[in-house]
Design a protein around this motif. Structure first.
Motif, PDB file in Angstrom:
ATOM      1  N   SER A   1     -16.776 -15.453  12.438  1.00 20.15           N
ATOM      2  CA  SER A   1     -15.158 -15.264  11.914  1.00 20.15           C
ATOM      3  C   SER A   1     -14.928 -16.851  11.992  1.00 20.15           C
ATOM      4  N   ILE A   2     -15.188 -17.630  12.893  1.00 17.80           N
ATOM      5  CA  ILE A   2     -15.021 -19.014  12.930  1.00 17.80           C
ATOM      6  C   ILE A   2     -15.733 -19.715  11.729  1.00 17.80           C
ATOM      7  N   LEU A   3     -16.820 -19.574  11.633  1.00 14.00           N
ATOM      8  CA  LEU A   3     -17.613 -20.131  10.449  1.00 14.00           C
ATOM      9  C   LEU A   3     -16.812 -19.467   8.933  1.00 14.00           C
ATOM     10  N   LEU A   4     -16.722 -18.330   9.087  1.00 16.72           N
ATOM     11  CA  LEU A   4     -16.055 -17.779   7.764  1.00 16.72           C
ATOM     12  C   LEU A   4     -14.624 -18.561   7.436  1.00 16.72           C
ATOM     13  N   ALA A   5     -13.912 -18.896   8.505  1.00 15.70           N
ATOM     14  CA  ALA A   5     -12.857 -19.498   8.404  1.00 15.70           C
ATOM     15  C   ALA A   5     -12.975 -20.978   7.899  1.00 15.70           C
ATOM     16  N   ILE A   6     -13.968 -21.881   8.101  1.00  7.86           N
ATOM     17  CA  ILE A   6     -14.043 -23.105   8.219  1.00  7.86           C
ATOM     18  C   ILE A   6     -15.002 -23.352   6.817  1.00  7.86           C
ATOM     19  N   TYR A   7     -16.226 -22.863   6.717  1.00  4.30           N
ATOM     20  CA  TYR A   7     -17.033 -23.357   5.757  1.00  4.30           C
ATOM     21  C   TYR A   7     -16.571 -22.943   4.337  1.00  4.30           C
ATOM     22  N   PRO A   8     -16.395 -21.820   3.873  1.00  2.00           N
ATOM     23  CA  PRO A   8     -16.035 -21.368   2.493  1.00  2.00           C
ATOM     24  C   PRO A   8     -14.695 -22.216   1.915  1.00  2.00           C
ATOM     25  N   LEU A   9     -13.609 -22.357   2.927  1.00  2.00           N
ATOM     26  CA  LEU A   9     -12.706 -23.235   2.572  1.00  2.00           C
ATOM     27  C   LEU A   9     -12.690 -24.680   2.337  1.00  2.00           C
ATOM     28  N   TRP A  10     -13.861 -25.137   3.352  1.00  2.00           N
ATOM     29  CA  TRP A  10     -14.298 -26.710   3.211  1.00  2.00           C
ATOM     30  C   TRP A  10     -15.026 -26.566   1.756  1.00  2.00           C
ATOM     31  N   GLY A  11     -16.052 -25.714   1.422  1.00  2.00           N
ATOM     32  CA  GLY A  11     -16.546 -25.794   0.126  1.00  2.00           C
ATOM     33  C   GLY A  11     -15.580 -25.661  -1.100  1.00  2.00           C
ATOM     34  N   ALA A  12     -14.630 -24.768  -1.009  1.00  2.00           N
ATOM     35  CA  ALA A  12     -13.490 -24.704  -1.976  1.00  2.00           C
ATOM     36  C   ALA A  12     -12.958 -26.110  -2.052  1.00  2.00           C
ATOM     37  N   GLN A  13     -12.519 -26.833  -1.365  1.00  2.00           N
ATOM     38  CA  GLN A  13     -11.901 -27.880  -1.103  1.00  2.00           C
ATOM     39  C   GLN A  13     -12.856 -29.088  -1.680  1.00  2.00           C
ATOM     40  N   THR A  14     -13.781 -28.946  -1.370  1.00  2.00           N
ATOM     41  CA  THR A  14     -14.927 -30.298  -1.750  1.00  2.00           C
ATOM     42  C   THR A  14     -15.638 -29.822  -2.855  1.00  2.00           C
ATOM     43  N   ASN A  15     -15.446 -28.614  -3.424  1.00  2.00           N
ATOM     44  CA  ASN A  15     -16.203 -28.098  -4.758  1.00  2.00           C
ATOM     45  C   ASN A  15     -17.659 -28.052  -4.286  1.00  2.00           C
ATOM     46  N   ASN A  16     -17.988 -27.585  -3.250  1.00  2.00           N
ATOM     47  CA  ASN A  16     -19.384 -27.492  -2.575  1.00  2.00           C
ATOM     48  C   ASN A  16     -19.976 -26.127  -2.770  1.00  2.00           C
ATOM     49  N   PRO A  17     -20.729 -25.914  -3.872  1.00  2.00           N
ATOM     50  CA  PRO A  17     -20.940 -24.342  -4.149  1.00  2.00           C
ATOM     51  C   PRO A  17     -22.065 -23.884  -2.892  1.00  2.00           C
ATOM     52  N   THR A  18     -22.675 -24.571  -2.229  1.00  2.00           N
ATOM     53  CA  THR A  18     -23.400 -24.101  -1.099  1.00  2.00           C
ATOM     54  C   THR A  18     -22.743 -23.572   0.002  1.00  2.00           C
ATOM     55  N   LEU A  19     -21.556 -24.533   0.156  1.00  2.00           N
ATOM     56  CA  LEU A  19     -20.715 -23.814   1.343  1.00  2.00           C
ATOM     57  C   LEU A  19     -19.963 -22.747   0.862  1.00  2.00           C
ATOM     58  N   MET A  20     -19.357 -22.642  -0.328  1.00  8.23           N
ATOM     59  CA  MET A  20     -18.670 -21.353  -0.807  1.00  8.23           C
ATOM     60  C   MET A  20     -19.607 -20.169  -0.842  1.00  8.23           C
ATOM     61  N   SER A  21     -21.030 -20.336  -0.979  1.00  8.91           N
ATOM     62  CA  SER A  21     -21.814 -19.252  -1.102  1.00  8.91           C
ATOM     63  C   SER A  21     -22.061 -18.517   0.104  1.00  8.91           C
ATOM     64  N   LEU A  22     -21.758 -19.232   1.334  1.00  7.52           N
ATOM     65  CA  LEU A  22     -21.885 -18.628   2.800  1.00  7.52           C
ATOM     66  C   LEU A  22     -20.894 -17.504   3.221  1.00  7.52           C
ATOM     67  N   ALA A  23     -19.609 -17.553   2.218  1.00  9.26           N
ATOM     68  CA  ALA A  23     -18.541 -16.405   2.413  1.00  9.26           C
ATOM     69  C   ALA A  23     -19.012 -15.214   2.506  1.00  9.26           C
ATOM     70  N   ARG A  24     -19.708 -14.631   1.472  1.00 11.31           N
ATOM     71  CA  ARG A  24     -20.296 -13.382   1.511  1.00 11.31           C
ATOM     72  C   ARG A  24     -21.225 -13.019   2.567  1.00 11.31           C
ATOM     73  N   PRO A  25     -22.270 -13.717   2.922  1.00  8.74           N
ATOM     74  CA  PRO A  25     -23.356 -13.205   4.101  1.00  8.74           C
ATOM     75  C   PRO A  25     -22.375 -13.443   5.355  1.00  8.74           C
ATOM     76  N   LEU A  26     -21.585 -14.374   5.485  1.00  5.53           N
ATOM     77  CA  LEU A  26     -20.741 -14.347   6.642  1.00  5.53           C
ATOM     78  C   LEU A  26     -20.022 -13.288   6.999  1.00  5.53           C
ATOM     79  N   ALA A  27     -19.386 -12.768   5.747  1.00  2.00           N
ATOM     80  CA  ALA A  27     -18.243 -11.551   5.982  1.00  2.00           C
ATOM     81  C   ALA A  27     -18.988 -10.249   6.210  1.00  2.00           C
TER      82      ALA A  27
END
Length: 674
Positions: free
Chosen positions: A17-43
């Motif tokens: 849950s900590i990783l889900l809170a940080i990485y996808p949001l970070w990816g969305a703010q920095t336009n990083n597709p790799t970090l955003m793609s982590l959202a689904r597997p983390l969920a």
């Protein structure tokens, strides 16, 4: 070993849950597709590990692992297996694990069934859900761990599940209620994600609307099942008590109803944006407030969990963070929430606004009525009680204008409507509704103004709904039958129809049972016959029985109408041997138009018994109406507009229109958005 596995998986879920809170949001703010793609597997991982923990706790109940404190306090070796499984959520720790599991289910559902939503938006939504889930897992691991061990010393047998909870209602009511409670977190997450990304057009409303309707449907069923359970299990013959914990579940339903309608207006007309965002925040905040009231120990209720103050302080802190943080973000983005649509004073938008204001007023009434006695006592002014008369009077005042808007709203057009155009329809609706009210009320022995008002309002909704559907099919195309025209109405429209009809049916039940119910508390001898309404009730006798973990005296009653035997009822007075607690199991004969309700009291001298008899006209319509409303919600969710491909197409069209408008001259662009 299994218990330790459950503990470990909860810790892993917290990390995810900590990783889900940080990485996808970070990816969305920095336009990083790799970090955003982590959202689904983390969920997905969050759901899987939470499910493993829940299965581990369920296994501990099934095998009678009384080395776990929670199992020892809420189970017993003689408890039937189906109650052992439901005992998992019979106390605070396990019910909160169920809460977290359902939260994970909603999270993974958003992750798996939102392929039409842009990756940035989805990443932000899942990240917000991850932020909320962090607090839940911390709360459970720090203050409410269901895997706390009693080793090396533990009891040979458990204290047993509370006899009140040893019922079929316990199997279906809490999961359904939690699905509704927790489901509003999705609408909250969409609203916060839209605020974070500055994407405050109507598209986020379309994305979140089916999730909101689903949560509302579950909460509607959960409230109805809870009312039905209390009605037949507690032996008092009532269906709603305005208990503080009942109110805690009712407030999110009121706010969710307003949110559901506000989302429709924001999606279709691009107005009420600020209103919709605030309602999304309010619905989830009220769900958290209900959690605080139930689990903090500040309220005394048959529904609440006994808890220590540390738990209450934790949830109170979460409330402050969620509400304060959300409102701060809203304040920062408020300038971007301007509506672009226009509408006149008499329009469907204004009708919906009027109903939303009334729903919010009702929510405030319930909130103040629930919390005021608590605040009054805490500041040293003594104990006071706000009961059913206050709530009934206030809701009577609010429901009259609410029902008026509910009938007129669907008949009006968007943007503007001439009142004179609806004059004949509204007069016809009022005449038919009032006539129906008079016919129904004069079929009873006593005249009641409140009953006449309630029935008239119910039929006002029904007639207005029929007129609205007729209005839709009044001008079919050439060679097109009325049936073919009806088929063109969207599932979302039929959802509105079923929702309004269900509310009217529910209102009929509430009106008639509140004004025409009958009650008798009597002393009865074996062989004696009692009269209630048109029925003769003969007391045959009492027999002793033995259940798996209780003994009982079972009363035997025959029900006659005009000398003909129509039913045989066997209410029980049970005594649960482990907890040394008596319970009443009512005998109820239900038809579409009334309930005959018999509850056993105490044995008296000479072999007599004290019993309670109730005649409840149309009480089943209350729960039937809630079921019809839920069917309407299912229709709305099935609308093809909310399918993944349709959402993706809608998103692309919206982006295209936005780009085209931006390339125009400012004045022209402004006109194109109206």
């Amino acid at each position: 070993m299994i218990a330790e596995l459950g503990n470990v998986t909860l810790v892993i879920a917290l990390v995810l849950s900590i990783l889900l809170a940080i990485y996808p949001l970070w990816g969305a703010q920095t336009n990083n597709p790799t970090l955003m793609s982590l959202a689904r597997p983390l969920a997905i991982g969050l759901f899987v590990f939470t499910l493993i923990a829940y299965i581990a706790l369920t296994h501990s109940f099934i095998v009678d692992d009384f080395s776990l404190s929670y199992v020892a306090q809420n189970s017993n070796s003689k408890l039937p297996i189906y109650y052992k499984i439901t005992a998992v959520w019979g106390g605070h720790e396990g019910s909160f694990l169920l809460w977290v599991l359902i939260f994970a289910i909603w999270t993974v559902a958003v992750a798996l069934f939102s392929n039409g939503i842009p990756e940035k938006m989805l990443a932000r939504v899942l990240s917000v859900l991850g932020m909320v889930s962090i607090s839940f897992y911390l709360f459970m691991l720090i203050t409410s761990n269901p895997f706390d061990s009693m080793l090396p010393f533990f009891p040979v047998d458990g204290r047993d599940l509370n006899p009140l909870l040893q019922d079929f209602g316990m199997i279906i009511h809490p999961p359904m209620l939690y699905m509704g409670y927790v489901g509003f977190s999705v609408a909250f997450a969409f609203a916060i994600a839209a605020l974070i990304g500055g994407q405050l057009d109507s598209t986020w409303a379309r994305w979140s609307r089916p999730w909101t309707i689903a949560a509302w449907a579950f909460l509607t069923l959960g409230l109805a099942l809870g009312s039905w359970w209390a009605y037949y299990e507690l032996g008092w013959g009532g269906w709603w008590f305005w208990d503080p914990v009942e109110n805690a579940a009712f407030m999110p339903w009121l706010a969710g109803t307003a949110l559901m309608h506000s989302l429709a207006v924001t999606e279709k007309r691009k107005v009420f944006k600020s209103w919709t965002v605030l309602l999304a925040i309010a619905a989830f905040s009220l769900s958290l407030l209900g959690t605080f009231l139930v689990r903090s120990g500040v309220l005394v209720s048959v529904h609440s969990f006994a808890s220590d103050p540390a738990r209450g302080l934790f949830i109170l802190g979460l409330l402050v963070v969620v509400i304060g943080g959300s409102l701060l973000l809203y304040a920062l983005r408020a300038s971007q929430l301007k509506s672009v649509g226009r509408y006149d004073l008499f329009s469907r938008e204004m009708m919906l606004m009027g109903n939303n204001v009334l729903l919010c007023a009702a929510t405030v009434v319930v909130l103040l009525g629930t919390l005021f006695p608590l605040v009054h006592k805490e500041i040293g002014l003594g104990s006071i009680s706000i009961g059913a008369p206050f709530f009934n009077q206030m809701f009577t005042l609010l429901v009259v204008p609410f029902v008026f808007f509910l009938g007129v709203g669907p008949l009006t057009r968007w943007k503007k409507q001439k009142p004179s155009a609806l004059k004949h329809q509204l007069l016809l609706a009022f005449f038919l509704a009032f006539s129906a009210g008079v016919v129904v009320i004069f079929s009873y022995d006593e005249y009641s103004q409140l009953a006449l008002l309630g029935i008239t309002m119910s039929f006002w909704i029904l007639v207005a709904t029929v007129l609205e559907v007729r209005q839709r099919v009044a001008s079919p195309l050439k060679d097109e039958t009325t049936y073919q025209t009806l088929k063109k109405l969207t599932p979302s429209h039929w959802g509105m129809v079923f929702g309004h009809v269900g509310f009217a049916v529910c209102l009929i039940g509430i009106t008639l049972v509140s004004n025409y119910e009958k009650e008798m508390d009597v002393r009865v001898k074996i062989g004696q016959t009692l009269q209630m309404a048109d029925y003769d009730i003969k007391f045959i006798g009492v027999e002793s029985i033995k259940g798996p973990n209780y003994t009982a005296d079972r009363g035997i009653f025959d029900i006659y109408k005009h000398g003909i035997l129509i039913n045989h009822l066997e209410p029980e007075k049970r005594f649960y041997t482990v907890q040394q607690m008596p319970m009443t199991e009512a005998g109820i004969h239900t038809t579409l138009t009334r309930d005959l309700f018999i509850a056993m009291g105490e044995p008296l001298k000479g072999g007599d018994w004290a019993i309670q008899l109730y005649y409840k006209p149309f009480v089943v319509w209350i729960w039937g109406g809630a079921f019809i409303m839920s069917i309407g919600a299912a229709f709305s969710i099935s609308d093809k507009r909310y399918r993944i491909k349709k959402i993706a197409q809608f998103t692309r069209r919206t982006k295209s229109k936005t780009t085209s408008a931006a390339n125009l001259e400012p004045s022209v662009a402004k006109e194109s958005t109206l």
